[in-house]
Design an enzyme around this catalytic site. Sequence first.
Site, mmCIF file in Angstrom:
data_model
loop_
_atom_site.group_PDB
_atom_site.id
_atom_site.type_symbol
_atom_site.label_atom_id
_atom_site.label_comp_id
_atom_site.label_asym_id
_atom_site.label_seq_id
_atom_site.Cartn_x
_atom_site.Cartn_y
_atom_site.Cartn_z
ATOM 1 C CG ASP A 31 -2.072 0.979 1.082
ATOM 2 O OD1 ASP A 31 -3.226 0.522 0.984
ATOM 3 O OD2 ASP A 31 -1.817 2.204 1.045
ATOM 4 C CG ASN A 87 -12.261 -0.218 3.785
ATOM 5 O OD1 ASN A 87 -12.626 -0.617 4.893
ATOM 6 N ND2 ASN A 87 -11.070 0.325 3.588
ATOM 7 C CG HIS A 100 -8.716 -2.904 -2.584
ATOM 8 N ND1 HIS A 100 -9.653 -2.145 -3.249
ATOM 9 C CD2 HIS A 100 -8.427 -2.236 -1.445
ATOM 10 C CE1 HIS A 100 -9.906 -1.050 -2.535
ATOM 11 N NE2 HIS A 100 -9.183 -1.091 -1.426
HETATM 12 P P1 5GP Z 1 -9.705 1.610 0.115
HETATM 13 O O1 5GP Z 1 -9.700 2.931 0.843
HETATM 14 O O2 5GP Z 1 -10.383 1.733 -1.236
HETATM 15 O O3 5GP Z 1 -10.207 0.459 0.903
HETATM 16 O O4 5GP Z 1 -8.190 1.284 -0.139
HETATM 17 C C1 5GP Z 1 -7.449 1.840 -1.176
HETATM 18 C C2 5GP Z 1 -6.007 1.755 -0.773
HETATM 19 O O5 5GP Z 1 -5.220 1.949 -1.944
HETATM 20 C C3 5GP Z 1 -5.569 2.802 0.237
HETATM 21 O O6 5GP Z 1 -5.053 2.159 1.405
HETATM 22 C C4 5GP Z 1 -4.516 3.601 -0.503
HETATM 23 O O7 5GP Z 1 -3.448 3.999 0.317
HETATM 24 C C5 5GP Z 1 -4.080 2.656 -1.604
HETATM 25 N N1 5GP Z 1 -3.655 3.305 -2.821
HETATM 26 C C6 5GP Z 1 -4.296 4.303 -3.480
HETATM 27 N N2 5GP Z 1 -3.623 4.639 -4.591
HETATM 28 C C7 5GP Z 1 -2.530 3.819 -4.641
HETATM 29 C C8 5GP Z 1 -1.438 3.703 -5.568
HETATM 30 O O8 5GP Z 1 -1.335 4.383 -6.575
HETATM 31 N N3 5GP Z 1 -0.508 2.750 -5.275
HETATM 32 C C9 5GP Z 1 -0.595 1.954 -4.174
HETATM 33 N N4 5GP Z 1 0.369 1.064 -4.002
HETATM 34 N N5 5GP Z 1 -1.605 2.042 -3.286
HETATM 35 C C10 5GP Z 1 -2.559 2.972 -3.523
#
Ligand code: 5GP
Length: 116
Positions: A31, A87, A100
Amino acid sequence: MTDVSIFTRIMQGEIPADIVYQDDDCICINDIAPKAPVHVLLIPRTPITRLVDATAEDQALLGRLMLRAGEIAKQLGIGDAFRLIVNNGEQAGQTVFHLHLHILGDKRFTEGNLGF
Ligand code: 5GP
């Protein structure tokens, strides 16, 4: 036109990422903003928008993702204690609308502290 998620763009090599594991089904990356010492994202190549959008056709894939999550946790040395988080929906904190699994570990998770 359907929006292409940032995770699909990572899988296509358009955006760099630190890849921990990949196979025909999924990719696992660190992440970009870790919430624990170990924080990886396990992402199916199939762009399911949210968990609730998965259908019976995705059943086997979802099962394989759960197994991979355990295997990857073990490989990362957190097999004995980790959290698996999905989430679902904006109000639950979903920011990337491509299903994810967050795998978080190497941190003491206490009651009332979801670590996320
Ligand atoms: P969500 O909030 O949708 O459950 O999780 C999305 C996750 O993706 C977040 O923890 C965020 O830090 C991660 N994330 C968002 N954009 C990127 C990216 O470009 N690269 C990586 N490696 N992680 C990302």
